[in-house]
Design an enzyme around this catalytic site. Structure first.
Site, mmCIF file in Angstrom:
data_model
loop_
_atom_site.group_PDB
_atom_site.id
_atom_site.type_symbol
_atom_site.label_atom_id
_atom_site.label_comp_id
_atom_site.label_asym_id
_atom_site.label_seq_id
_atom_site.Cartn_x
_atom_site.Cartn_y
_atom_site.Cartn_z
ATOM 1 N N SER A 1 0.860 -1.180 0.000
ATOM 2 C CA SER A 1 0.000 0.000 0.000
ATOM 3 C C SER A 1 0.886 1.217 0.000
ATOM 4 O O SER A 1 1.974 1.197 0.588
ATOM 5 C CB SER A 1 -0.897 0.042 1.244
ATOM 6 O OG SER A 1 -1.959 -0.861 1.144
ATOM 7 N N GLU B 1 -0.947 18.729 -6.278
ATOM 8 C CA GLU B 1 -2.245 18.729 -6.958
ATOM 9 C C GLU B 1 -3.161 17.607 -6.473
ATOM 10 O O GLU B 1 -4.148 17.299 -7.129
ATOM 11 C CB GLU B 1 -2.018 18.589 -8.468
ATOM 12 C CG GLU B 1 -1.126 19.655 -9.074
ATOM 13 C CD GLU B 1 0.384 19.357 -8.932
ATOM 14 O OE1 GLU B 1 0.724 18.299 -8.363
ATOM 15 O OE2 GLU B 1 1.187 20.191 -9.379
ATOM 16 N N SER B 2 -2.910 16.956 -5.363
ATOM 17 C CA SER B 2 -3.735 15.947 -4.687
ATOM 18 C C SER B 2 -2.952 14.667 -4.419
ATOM 19 O O SER B 2 -1.995 14.717 -3.658
ATOM 20 C CB SER B 2 -5.073 15.686 -5.369
ATOM 21 O OG SER B 2 -5.887 16.846 -5.277
ATOM 22 N N HIS C 1 -3.228 -0.026 -3.602
ATOM 23 C CA HIS C 1 -3.275 -1.197 -2.722
ATOM 24 C C HIS C 1 -3.168 -2.398 -3.651
ATOM 25 O O HIS C 1 -4.010 -2.558 -4.538
ATOM 26 C CB HIS C 1 -4.568 -1.236 -1.908
ATOM 27 C CG HIS C 1 -4.772 0.028 -1.148
ATOM 28 N ND1 HIS C 1 -4.051 0.334 -0.019
ATOM 29 C CD2 HIS C 1 -5.544 1.108 -1.391
ATOM 30 C CE1 HIS C 1 -4.390 1.530 0.412
ATOM 31 N NE2 HIS C 1 -5.301 2.026 -0.406
ATOM 32 N N CYS D 1 -5.728 18.086 -9.248
ATOM 33 C CA CYS D 1 -6.388 19.372 -9.415
ATOM 34 C C CYS D 1 -5.631 20.156 -10.490
ATOM 35 O O CYS D 1 -4.540 19.763 -10.901
ATOM 36 C CB CYS D 1 -6.371 20.167 -8.109
ATOM 37 S SG CYS D 1 -7.347 19.375 -6.813
#
Lengths: 127, 127
Positions: B55, B62-63, B68, B83
């Site tokens: 994970s 930008e995010s 996983h 974004c």
């Protein structure tokens, strides 16, 4: 481990500016949210942006929780993704309450099921 | 910063076991994917599970990008959320190729638009 999971995408509007801009508060809230949902916390990383905004993630054994906050818009974009028997809505609702969100939309998307997922999504909106 | 963003949810099936279980390969792939999409990398955290599975997250300005992996099922659950003017599909496709996925489904969900998002989601599936 089974691949099946539940992924809640939450759009939180009309949150409190000061909470959305407080990286320590958000980190504590997210860890608490994970624990309340019964998750096992593995990694915790939060980042404060200048002049404002917080991004962060809690990696749990059962997947993850993330946030991107936009204090100037009263908006937080959060994800709570869990595998196993956990209920991600417990964490998502806890976070929405903690941030003082007055309007939120939560969409649940099944993950790891094989077929295309959007048709199964459930939308709940409340003001 | 504007709240609008694009969130690609990708279900990658029939990936290569060894790649899904190689935390260093996955971390490098995700950082490269972020850079190829034009993102600015802020935080990188990856976690190897026992006996298998990875994970991790790359937080970008930008995010974020997350994964996983379930090597025993040939499955990786990935998210690429950006974004601004970035195109998250560039990173998602790069990752799908790198993991050797033979079947993938990608769903794009608009974020930060205000109204409920699922009606706007686009589904693409290919084998």
């Amino acid at each position: 481990m089974e691949t099946m999971g539940r992924h809640v995408i939450a759009e939180l509007w009309e949150c409190e500016f000061d909470k959305l801009n407080d990286v320590n508060f958000i980190e504590r809230t997210f860890v608490d949210a994970a624990l309340k949902a019964g998750a096992e916390v593995r990694e915790v990383v939060f980042h404060k942006f200048a002049p404002q905004g917080v991004s962060g993630v809690v990696i749990i054994s059962e997947s993850h929780l993330t946030i991107h906050s936009f204090p100037e818009h009263g908006y937080a974009s959060i994800d709570v993704y869990t595998c196993g028997d956990l209920d991600p809505t417990i964490a998502a609702k806890y976070i929405a309450d903690a941030l003082g969100s007055q309007t939120s939309e939560m969409t649940e998307i099944p993950r790891g099921m094989g077929p295309v997922t959007v048709g199964k999504a459930r939308v709940t909106a409340h003001a």
